[in-house]
Write a protein that holds these residues in place. Structure first.
Motif: not given
Length: 271
Positions: A183-186, A210-214, A238-241, A246-256
């Motif tokens: 979730s460091d943006g890279l 955002g959070f890279v979930n995959g 990419v997701g905002n959680e 759901r213990w953290a949140k970032e300003k990002a859209r849920n997209v691929v």
């Protein structure tokens, strides 16, 4: 070969499944940072400054040989050693197969571990691969009450330093490259070290907020010889959680997001 590799999350295991033989190999995770060695190298009075600097330099070169990032990595290790901070791996959540005998894993300690079927423990560990979480205080989570304000007291305490969780891994099949994300943006690209010495080094980064979930990687088919370098398509979920809670949140859209990484680095693109 008919085989697959999986991780067990909280049981901290890496399992290699041999489907044809109906058998499995179990590898135990649970790595910790080498803070005792770093702290010893940085402690005053235990050895002179020249020896301490040489030992710290050896630790850094073992974990991060890329010149551009060596200074930042050194400063991070020095600050953590000064605080006597340690990161213990309690969950192994991501795995990627480099080849049939080599694998890489990541988890909540922020470490990337390189495994070989020849050994039951990691053959190489890169600690704090995606940095640490921003330091917070308890008042950032629970605001001070009016009673605290009247008393003139403050209940703010510094929360423990935490590394960024390795949330996704993907390898370009049967090459020396793999990607990691948090979730460091890279999204970070790593390359295996040549020769018999096990290890890997970071060679490039891709900005992704955002959070890279995959992560998923595919090579584009190319005409001609198999030796021709192929373009790569990298898919980033990419997701905002984070996907595990759901213990953290970032300003990002849920997209691929899709990235086209050509064999010629001067022609990269994303969508």
């Amino acid at each position: 070969r008919e085989q697959a590799v999986t991780t067990g999350s909280r049981d901290k295991t890496l399992r290699l499944w041999k489907i044809a033989d109906e058998a499995q190999l179990v590898f135990r995770g649970g790595s910790t940072t080498d803070q005792s060695r770093i702290t010893k190298a940085l402690s005053e009075g235990k050895q002179d400054a020249i020896e301490a600097a040489a030992e710290v330099r050896a630790i850094i070169e073992q974990n991060h040989s890329t010149t551009q990032h060596a200074d930042e990595y050194r400063d991070l290790l020095r600050s953590l050693a000064a605080e006597n901070t340690e990161f213990c791996e309690e969950s192994v959540d991501a795995v990627a197969m480099i080849d049939e005998e080599t694998y890489v894993t990541g988890g909540d300690s922020g470490a990337l571990c390189l495994w070989s079927v020849q050994k039951k423990k990691p053959v190489f560990i890169h600690h704090i691969a995606h940095g640490i979480q921003p330091t917070a205080t308890s008042t950032d989570i629970v605001p001070a009450t009016d009673a605290d304000a009247d008393d003139g007291s403050s209940s703010a305490t510094r929360l423990p330093t935490r590394s960024r969780w390795i949330t996704a891994l993907a390898a370009v099949p049967f090459t020396d490259m793999f990607f990691s994300a948090s979730s460091d943006g890279l999204v970070r690209l790593w390359r295996m070290r040549p020769g018999k010495t096990p290890g890997f080094d970071m060679v490039n980064t891709i900005p992704v907020a955002g959070f890279v979930n995959g992560l998923a990687v595919r090579e584009l088919t190319a005409e001609g010889s198999l030796a021709v370098r192929k373009d790569i398509i990298l898919a980033v979920a990419v997701g905002n959680e984070p996907r595990l809670g759901r213990w953290a949140k970032e300003k990002a859209r849920n997209v691929v997001r899709l990235f086209h990484l050509p064999a010629n680095p001067s022609k990269s693109s994303s969508s």
